[in-house]
Write a protein that holds these residues in place. Structure first.
Motif, PDB file in Angstrom:
ATOM      1  N   PRO A 181       0.344  12.030   4.197  1.00  0.00           N
ATOM      2  CA  PRO A 181       1.383  11.305   4.956  1.00  0.00           C
ATOM      3  C   PRO A 181       1.289   9.797   4.730  1.00  0.00           C
ATOM      4  CG  PRO A 181      -0.366  12.017   6.434  1.00  0.00           C
ATOM      5  CD  PRO A 181      -0.733  12.510   5.072  1.00  0.00           C
ATOM      6  N   VAL A 182       1.721   9.356   3.535  1.00  0.00           N
ATOM      7  CA  VAL A 182       1.541   7.958   3.141  1.00  0.00           C
ATOM      8  C   VAL A 182       2.239   7.004   4.099  1.00  0.00           C
ATOM      9  CG1 VAL A 182       2.001   6.263   1.347  1.00  0.00           C
ATOM     10  CG2 VAL A 182       1.232   8.539   0.726  1.00  0.00           C
ATOM     11  N   HIS A 183       3.484   7.316   4.433  1.00  0.00           N
ATOM     12  CA  HIS A 183       4.237   6.411   5.302  1.00  0.00           C
ATOM     13  C   HIS A 183       3.558   6.270   6.659  1.00  0.00           C
ATOM     14  CE1 HIS A 183       7.460   4.448   7.440  1.00  0.00           C
ATOM     15  NE2 HIS A 183       7.262   5.339   8.392  1.00  0.00           N
ATOM     16  N   GLU A 184       3.141   7.397   7.206  1.00  0.00           N
ATOM     17  CA  GLU A 184       2.524   7.368   8.539  1.00  0.00           C
ATOM     18  C   GLU A 184       1.241   6.537   8.521  1.00  0.00           C
ATOM     19  OE1 GLU A 184       4.132   9.903   7.368  1.00  0.00           O
ATOM     20  OE2 GLU A 184       5.643  10.124   8.936  1.00  0.00           O
ATOM     21  N   VAL A 185       0.460   6.749   7.450  1.00  0.00           N
ATOM     22  CA  VAL A 185      -0.785   5.983   7.348  1.00  0.00           C
ATOM     23  C   VAL A 185      -0.478   4.490   7.248  1.00  0.00           C
ATOM     24  CG1 VAL A 185      -2.798   5.542   5.907  1.00  0.00           C
ATOM     25  CG2 VAL A 185      -2.087   7.892   6.346  1.00  0.00           C
ATOM     26  N   ALA A 186       0.521   4.160   6.423  1.00  0.00           N
ATOM     27  CA  ALA A 186       0.879   2.750   6.249  1.00  0.00           C
ATOM     28  C   ALA A 186       1.371   2.169   7.575  1.00  0.00           C
ATOM     29  CB  ALA A 186       1.953   2.608   5.179  1.00  0.00           C
ATOM     30  N   MET A 187       2.167   2.946   8.310  1.00  0.00           N
ATOM     31  CA  MET A 187       2.677   2.473   9.591  1.00  0.00           C
ATOM     32  C   MET A 187       1.524   2.219  10.568  1.00  0.00           C
ATOM     33  SD  MET A 187       5.089   1.525  11.418  1.00  0.00           S
ATOM     34  CE  MET A 187       6.771   1.999  11.072  1.00  0.00           C
ATOM     35  N   MET A 188       0.579   3.165  10.585  1.00  0.00           N
ATOM     36  CA  MET A 188      -0.567   2.996  11.479  1.00  0.00           C
ATOM     37  C   MET A 188      -1.341   1.734  11.110  1.00  0.00           C
ATOM     38  SD  MET A 188      -2.316   6.621  12.238  1.00  0.00           S
ATOM     39  CE  MET A 188      -1.629   7.813  11.147  1.00  0.00           C
ATOM     40  N   MET A 189      -1.491   1.530   9.798  1.00  0.00           N
ATOM     41  CA  MET A 189      -2.216   0.335   9.362  1.00  0.00           C
ATOM     42  C   MET A 189      -1.511  -0.927   9.802  1.00  0.00           C
ATOM     43  SD  MET A 189      -3.713   0.709   5.588  1.00  0.00           S
ATOM     44  CE  MET A 189      -3.774  -1.052   5.476  1.00  0.00           C
ATOM     45  N   SER A 190      -0.189  -0.943   9.610  1.00  0.00           N
ATOM     46  CA  SER A 190       0.503  -2.188   9.944  1.00  0.00           C
ATOM     47  C   SER A 190       0.484  -2.420  11.450  1.00  0.00           C
ATOM     48  CB  SER A 190       1.929  -2.209   9.383  1.00  0.00           C
ATOM     49  OG  SER A 190       2.695  -1.230   9.986  1.00  0.00           O
ATOM     50  N   ILE A 230       0.838  -1.200   0.000  1.00  0.00           N
ATOM     51  CA  ILE A 230       0.000   0.000   0.000  1.00  0.00           C
ATOM     52  C   ILE A 230       0.873   1.249   0.000  1.00  0.00           C
ATOM     53  CG2 ILE A 230      -1.635   1.338   1.393  1.00  0.00           C
ATOM     54  CD1 ILE A 230      -2.813  -1.351   2.308  1.00  0.00           C
ATOM     55  N   GLU A 231       1.915   1.210   0.839  1.00  0.00           N
ATOM     56  CA  GLU A 231       2.789   2.371   0.936  1.00  0.00           C
ATOM     57  C   GLU A 231       3.405   2.703  -0.422  1.00  0.00           C
ATOM     58  OE1 GLU A 231       5.690   2.042   4.027  1.00  0.00           O
ATOM     59  OE2 GLU A 231       6.580   3.980   3.548  1.00  0.00           O
ATOM     60  N   LYS A 232       3.890   1.647  -1.088  1.00  0.00           N
ATOM     61  CA  LYS A 232       4.550   1.857  -2.375  1.00  0.00           C
ATOM     62  C   LYS A 232       3.535   2.321  -3.430  1.00  0.00           C
ATOM     63  CE  LYS A 232       8.523   1.094  -4.641  1.00  0.00           C
ATOM     64  NZ  LYS A 232       9.591   0.082  -4.724  1.00  0.00           N
ATOM     65  N   LEU A 233       2.356   1.718  -3.425  1.00  0.00           N
ATOM     66  CA  LEU A 233       1.337   2.080  -4.409  1.00  0.00           C
ATOM     67  C   LEU A 233       0.893   3.529  -4.248  1.00  0.00           C
ATOM     68  CD1 LEU A 233      -1.137  -0.928  -4.671  1.00  0.00           C
ATOM     69  CD2 LEU A 233       0.218   0.063  -6.512  1.00  0.00           C
TER      70      LEU A 233
END
Lengths: 274, 281
Positions: free
Chosen positions: A153-162, A140-143
Motif C-alpha cells: 500500500p504505497v500511497h497509504e504508507v506515503a500518506m502516513m509518513m507525510s 517516495i510515493e512516486k519512486l
C-alpha cells in the motif's frame, strides 16, 4: 527552548537544490550514503568532502545551521568513537593503561568512522533541509509506485509518513506550550534526581498525549469531510516531472559515485596518514 | 507593587531564516490593582509580551522590573516571580493532567511547597472563585465540558494566589454565554481581591467593558496605551491596523454627526443607552 532542534527541519531558501525534483534528491542521497563506504583511502575522503561542501554551497543553507543540527547526535558520535577506539585491536599499540588499549587500527577506524557518520548525517539532513516534507513523501510515493503491483500500500504508507512528518513541528510547538504552562504553575523540570525528573515529565506527557489524540481525531474528521478514501483514482495537483536540471543532477551524482569508487581504489595515494 | 518594562525587544530565532522581531522597544508601566486590556491582531506580539512578564521568555534586550526589582539580575528568584505573576495561557484546559480536578488545581500550590492541607484550602478557594460547582471537584478534568475545563484550569493558576493575573484570550473558543460568564468571573475576581488583571483579547467589546486601560499592540510595538475612550477615539487608525472600536463608538459618532448631542466617549452599550436617553429628553 525546544525550537533549537534543527536536524531534519526544512530550511527555506532559493537554490537549485531546493527546486530539484524530490526523487533526484532521494536517489542522490542514497547514492551518496553508499558512496561513503566505497573507498578506503585519503583521496576518496577528499573527494567526498569536496562533493559535500560543493552541495552545501549550492544549497544556500548556512553552514552554521547545518553544524547546529549535528549537536543533537553528539552522543551517538561519542559512543561510536569510544567503541571503535577501545575495542578495535589492530596494528601497533599506541597507548595502554589498565583495561584501556588504543591501537593504530582502532584510532584509524574511530577517526574515519566518525567522519563517515558526520558526512552521512550532513548528507541526509541536506536533503531534508532542502525538501519540504510534502515533496519528500511525494517523491517516495512516486519512486515506490511500482511496488503497488506487489500489493504494497504505497500511497497509504506515503500518506502516513507525510502526516507523521507534518505532526513533528506541531507536537514540538505543543510541547513547548505545555512546558511553559506548567512552568508558569511552578513545575520544576530541571532539578532533582533521575526519578524525580522522570516524574516531573508527567504534567507534560499526559496533556501532550491527550492533544496528540485530539489532533489525530480532528485530522481524520477533516480528511473524511473532504472525501478522502485512499489513493485509488487520486490525482496530483503538482505531478512530478523530470526537468533538465534534474537530469543534470543525476549525471553529476553518478559521475561522482563512479569517480569516488575508482579514485578510492586505484589512485596510488592509497596510503593512510598514520 | 508594579510591573515596569523598559525598552523591551524580543527577536525569535535570531540569525536564521525564521527570524522575527516580535517586540520592538516596548516600554510600559502597569501599576498594582489595575485592570489592563491588551489588544492586537494575530502576530502583533501580545502573547510574546505577556510571556515576558513572568520570565518564561527572556528579552533579547531591555529590562523588566517587578516591584522595582530587575528580574534579569543575577540570583533573582524566578520561581517566586512565577507564583506572584500567574499566567493563564490560551486554551488553558490543554494543560490539565491530573486524575481529578481537585488534584490538578493543587499542582501549583504543591509546587510552591505548601502542605497538603494548605493546598486543599487554596484549591477550594480558587475553585469557588471561578464558580465551578462542587460536584465536579472529584471528576476527571477530561470529563468536563469546555467551559468547565477552562474554569478548572484558571483555578489552577489562582490557587497559587498570584498578585498579578495574566490571561491570554481566556474566552477563545467559548460560546457567547461561556464567554460572558468567564469575563464576569474575572471582573468579580478583580473586585473581590486587589489583584492586578491583565487581559489579552482581540475583542474590543470584551475589553471595553472591563478594562481601566487599554494597550494596543501592532507589529510588536505599543500603538496606544490609554484609557478606553481615548483609545477608541482613534477608531479610524484602529481600523487601519485591522482592529475596530466597539460598535457603540460607531453609533455614537454617527448620531453626533447627525446632530444629536451625545458624548462619543462612552464604551459600553448600557452607557450608550443612558447617554442617548439623556440626549433625547
Amino acid at each position: 527552548m525546544i525550537r533549537d532542534i534543527t536536524i531534519g527541519q526544512y530550511y527555506p531558501a532559493k537554490s537549485v537544490l531546493h527546486r530539484l525534483d524530490p526523487r533526484v534528491k532521494l536517489v542522490s542521497t542514497l547514492l551518496y550514503l553508499i558512496s561513503l563506504f566505497l573507498f578506503k583511502s585519503i583521496p576518496g575522503y577528499i573527494m567526498a568532502t569536496l562533493f559535500l561542501f560543493g552541495v552545501i554551497r549550492v544549497s544556500k543553507v548556512p553552514f552554521k545551521h547545518i553544524v547546529k543540527g549535528l549537536r543533537a547526535v553528539v552522543m551517538l558520535l561519542m559512543i561510536t568513537v569510544i567503541f571503535n577506539l577501545f575495542l578495535t585491536r589492530d596494528g601497533a599499540v599506541l597507548f595502554h593503561k589498565w583495561i584501556f588499549t588504543i591501537t593504530e587500527g582502532g584510532l584509524r577506524t574511530a577517526v574515519y568512522m566518525t567522519i563517515r557518520l558526520i558526512y552521512l548525517i550532513i548528507g541526509s539532513s541536506l536533503m531534508t533541509f532542502t525538501t519540504t516534507p510534502n515533496e519528500l513523501t511525494d517523491g517516495i510515493e512516486k519512486l515506490l509506485y511500482p511496488l503497488n503491483k506487489l500489493h504494497v500500500p504505497v500511497h497509504e504508507v506515503a500518506m502516513m509518513m507525510s502526516i507523521a512528518l507534518r505532526f513533528i513541528p506541531i507536537l514540538l510547538e505543543e510541547t513547548d506550550k505545555i512546558m511553559k504552562a506548567q512552568i508558569a504553575r511552578g513545575a520544576d523540570l530541571e532539578s532533582g534526581n533521575m526519578i524525580q525528573r522522570a516524574k516531573s515529565m508527567i504534567p507534560i506527557l499526559v496533556p501532550l498525549f491527550v492533544s496528540a489524540f485530539r489532533r489525530a481525531n480532528d485530522l481524520a474528521m477533516a480528511m473524511e469531510a473532504r472525501c478522502y478514501r485512499g489513493g485509488e483514482g487520486r490525482t496530483k495537483m503538482n505531478p512530478l516531472h523530470y526537468k533538465t536540471r534534474d537530469r543534470i543532477a543525476y549525471i553529476v551524482v553518478i559521475v561522482y559515485v563512479i569517480g569516488v569508487f575508482f579514485v578510492g581504489r586505484y589512485v596510488p595515494l592509497g596510503i593512510w596518514i598514520f | 507593587m508594579s510591573i515596569r518594562l523598559e525598552n523591551l525587544n524580543y527577536v525569535y530565532s535570531p540569525g536564521t531564516a525564521y527570524e522575527k522581531h516580535a517586540l520592538k522597544d516596548v516600554s510600559l508601566t502597569i501599576p498594582h490593582g489595575e485592570f489592563v486590556g491588551i489588544i492586537g491582531h494575530t502576530g502583533s506580539g501580545k502573547s510574546t509580551l505577556i510571556q515576558h512578564l513572568n520570565g518564561l521568555i527572556r528579552a533579547t534586550s531591555g529590562q523588566i522590573y517587578y516591584n522595582e526589582e530587575n528580574i534579569y539580575q543575577d540570583g533573582y528568584n524566578m520561581k517566586e516571580l512565577r507564583s506572584q505573576v500567574g499566567l493563564v495561557f490560551q486554551y488553558p484546559e490543554h494543560q490539565l493532567f491530573e486524575i481529578d480536578v481537585m488534584t490538578d488545581v493543587c499542582f501549583g500550590p504543591k509546587n510552591q511547597g505548601l502542605t497538603l492541607d494548605e493546598c486543599r484550602e487554596r484549591a477550594l478557594e480558587a475553585l469557588r472563585l471561578v464558580g465551578l460547582k462542587e460536584k465536579y471537584y472529584k471528576a476527571s478534568p477530561f470529563e468536563l465540558s469546555g467551559g468547565q475545563k477552562r474554569r478548572a484550569a484558571i483555578a489552577g493558576v489562582l490557587a497559587m494566589r498570584p498578585r498579578v493575573l495574566v490571561l491570554d484570550e481566556p474566552t477563545a473558543g467559548l460560546d457567547p454565554k461561556g464567554r460572558d460568564d468567564i469575563l464576569e468571573q474575572i471582573a468579580y475576581l478583580h473586585r473581590q481581591t486587589d489583584m492586578t488583571v491583565i487581559l489579552v483579547s482581540h475583542s474590543m467589546e470584551d475589553i471595553a467593558r472591563y478594562a481601566d486601560r487599554i494597550i494596543v499592540m501592532n507589529h510588536g510595538e505599543v500603538m496606544y496605551n490609554d484609557e478606553p475612550k481615548k483609545v477608541f477615539a482613534h477608531f479610524r487608525e484602529l481600523e487601519e491596523v485591522g482592529l475596530a472600536a466597539p460598535q457603540v463608538t460607531y453609533i455614537m459618532h454617527d448620531l453626533k454627526e447627525r446632530g444629536l448631542a451625545v458624548d462619543t466617549g462612552v464604551t459600553t452599550v448600557e452607557e450608550a443607552a443612558d447617554e442617548i436617553m439623556a440626549a433625547m429628553r
